[in-house]
Design a protein around this motif. Structure first.
Motif, PDB file in Angstrom:
ATOM      1  N   GLU A  11       0.834  -1.193   0.000  1.00 54.11           N
ATOM      2  CA  GLU A  11       0.000   0.000   0.000  1.00 54.11           C
ATOM      3  C   GLU A  11       0.874   1.250   0.000  1.00 54.11           C
ATOM      4  OE1 GLU A  11      -3.365   0.450  -0.109  1.00 54.11           O
ATOM      5  OE2 GLU A  11      -3.411  -1.696  -0.590  1.00 54.11           O
ATOM      6  N   PRO A  12       0.462   2.296  -0.713  1.00 56.50           N
ATOM      7  CA  PRO A  12       1.260   3.527  -0.728  1.00 56.50           C
ATOM      8  C   PRO A  12       1.373   4.106   0.684  1.00 56.50           C
ATOM      9  CG  PRO A  12      -0.422   3.556  -2.457  1.00 56.50           C
ATOM     10  CD  PRO A  12      -0.737   2.391  -1.575  1.00 56.50           C
ATOM     11  N   GLU A  29       1.236   6.880   3.612  1.00 55.13           N
ATOM     12  CA  GLU A  29       0.176   7.850   3.858  1.00 55.13           C
ATOM     13  C   GLU A  29       0.426   9.136   3.074  1.00 55.13           C
ATOM     14  OE1 GLU A  29      -1.985  10.171   7.626  1.00 55.13           O
ATOM     15  OE2 GLU A  29      -0.369   8.724   7.969  1.00 55.13           O
ATOM     16  N   ILE A  75       0.349   9.450  -0.188  1.00 54.90           N
ATOM     17  CA  ILE A  75       0.917   9.197  -1.512  1.00 54.90           C
ATOM     18  C   ILE A  75      -0.133   8.533  -2.404  1.00 54.90           C
ATOM     19  CG2 ILE A  75       2.693   7.975  -2.820  1.00 54.90           C
ATOM     20  CD1 ILE A  75       3.776  10.276  -1.149  1.00 54.90           C
ATOM     21  N   VAL A  76      -0.265   9.033  -3.621  1.00 56.61           N
ATOM     22  CA  VAL A  76      -1.178   8.476  -4.622  1.00 56.61           C
ATOM     23  C   VAL A  76      -0.352   8.044  -5.829  1.00 56.61           C
ATOM     24  CG1 VAL A  76      -3.117   8.957  -6.177  1.00 56.61           C
ATOM     25  CG2 VAL A  76      -3.096   9.914  -3.854  1.00 56.61           C
ATOM     26  N   VAL A  77      -0.702   6.890  -6.400  1.00 59.74           N
ATOM     27  CA  VAL A  77       0.063   6.346  -7.525  1.00 59.74           C
ATOM     28  C   VAL A  77      -0.840   6.191  -8.745  1.00 59.74           C
ATOM     29  CG1 VAL A  77       1.445   4.394  -8.345  1.00 59.74           C
ATOM     30  CG2 VAL A  77       1.596   5.107  -5.956  1.00 59.74           C
ATOM     31  N   ARG A  78      -0.311   6.528  -9.904  1.00 55.86           N
ATOM     32  CA  ARG A  78      -1.023   6.296 -11.174  1.00 55.86           C
ATOM     33  C   ARG A  78       0.008   6.028 -12.258  1.00 55.86           C
ATOM     34  NH1 ARG A  78       0.065  10.378 -14.492  1.00 55.86           N
ATOM     35  NH2 ARG A  78       0.031  12.576 -13.846  1.00 55.86           N
ATOM     36  N   ALA A 137       4.370   8.511  -8.514  1.00 55.17           N
ATOM     37  CA  ALA A 137       3.849   8.785  -7.176  1.00 55.17           C
ATOM     38  C   ALA A 137       3.711  10.284  -6.957  1.00 55.17           C
ATOM     39  CB  ALA A 137       4.768   8.185  -6.113  1.00 55.17           C
TER      40      ALA A 137
END
Length: 320
Positions: A158-159, A161, A163-166, A215
């Motif tokens: 899981e990323p 806290e 942090i967003v991944v695409r 990220a």
């Protein structure tokens, strides 16, 4: 284009500058070298095209392609700044082509005002290592090709806290370039322009956006992995290849690189690839990171470097 004789070229060979129309022929030459040394091709044609198309490389003065009496490529080389490459087809080794090409790239570097030249050679290529050492080259850094088997779908953590991944999207290139150059500033000798960097990454035909996760912390890009589809599809052994891994300094040691790599591995697995590789070298200090996520060393290379001094007229280098 008319022939341009290479000083010291053995009898029966001719030379001329390379052109972009030579990409496939040069690729076959390089692949033959890799097959002999590693049992498989490690370079694809678009990698050769990227080398020939790198900004600042003048094909007319910075490249040379050697043909045998039958018109088949026997060796080639390029030089730009402090970097150079020389390859001799396995069937033409032992005929002093390597020494002639090495003398040519050194002369080219001197003519461009260079005082030092570097070249990367696989550690298993004993003849090439011996030639470089005999001509005054010494080891600079070690490079490792790492691999990981992907028999099952990898599980990405899981990323962290916040942090967003695409995956990579069109238009991300310049921001990723800035991130990577900033991240590599601490060990690379110079920053690459966007055009030079893109030629070897996001503009390559083999670039794989789906396996290139990015990220973000809020609207700030803080990490990226850029991946390519590796060579070998025609031989049934295609594998994924991670070309770049970069994390912003103030977000390191949070597991972002590990997470992004696992995301890339998972994407490659979904595309049917069961192996993924990447290169790292001793200056980055990243070897232990890759080993912790299960990667192992497949083989190693060494970057050899030499201080260039003016050569007397008529001097000739003999070798490989």
């Amino acid at each position: 284009m008319s022939d341009s004789p290479l000083p010291g070229l053995p009898i029966g060979y001719r030379s001329r500058p390379a052109t972009m129309t030579d990409v496939e022929a040069i690729h076959r030459l390089v692949a033959a070298c890799e097959h002999r040394l590693h049992g498989r091709a490690m370079t694809d044609a678009d990698g050769i095209a990227a080398d020939l198309g790198q900004p600042g490389l003048d094909l007319a003065s910075g490249t040379v392609l050697v043909h045998d009496h039958g018109g088949r490529p026997a060796g080639w080389g390029w030089v730009r700044g402090r970097r150079s490459t020389v390859d001799v087809h396995p069937d033409h080794r032992g005929r002093e082509l390597g020494g002639s090409l090495l003398a040519w790239v050194e002369a080219g570097a001197r003519s461009m005002g260079g005082d030092r030249l570097a070249q990367t050679v696989p550690d298993g290529d004993r003849a090439a290592v011996a030639l470089l050492r005999s001509r005054g080259y010494s080891p600079l850094v070690t490079e490792w090709l790492l691999e990981i088997a992907l028999p099952d779908e990898p599980v990405a953590p899981e990323p962290p806290e916040g942090i967003v991944v695409r995956p990579f999207r069109p238009g991300d290139g310049r921001a990723v370039h800035q991130l990577a150059e900033d991240a590599f500033d601490e060990w690379q000798q110079r920053r690459q322009s966007y055009e030079e960097w893109a030629r070897h990454t996001v503009e390559r035909a083999t670039f794989e956006p789906a396996a290139s996760p990015i990220a973000f912390a809020g609207d700030q890009m803080v990490g990226a992995v850029l991946s390519l589809n590796g060579p070998g599809k025609d031989e049934g052994n295609s594998e994924g290849y991670v070309e770049r891994v970069a994390v912003r300094r103030d977000h390191r040691n949070r597991g972002i690189a590990r997470m992004l790599l696992r995301e890339a591995f998972r994407a490659f697995h979904a595309h049917g690839m069961r192996t993924c590789t990447l290169w790292t070298h001793s200056d980055t200090g990243a070897l232990s990171l890759y080993e912790r996520i299960g990667m192992t060393v497949r083989r190693s290379s060494t970057v050899y470097s030499k201080t260039l001094t003016p050569r007397l007229p008529g001097d000739l280098v003999r070798g490989q």
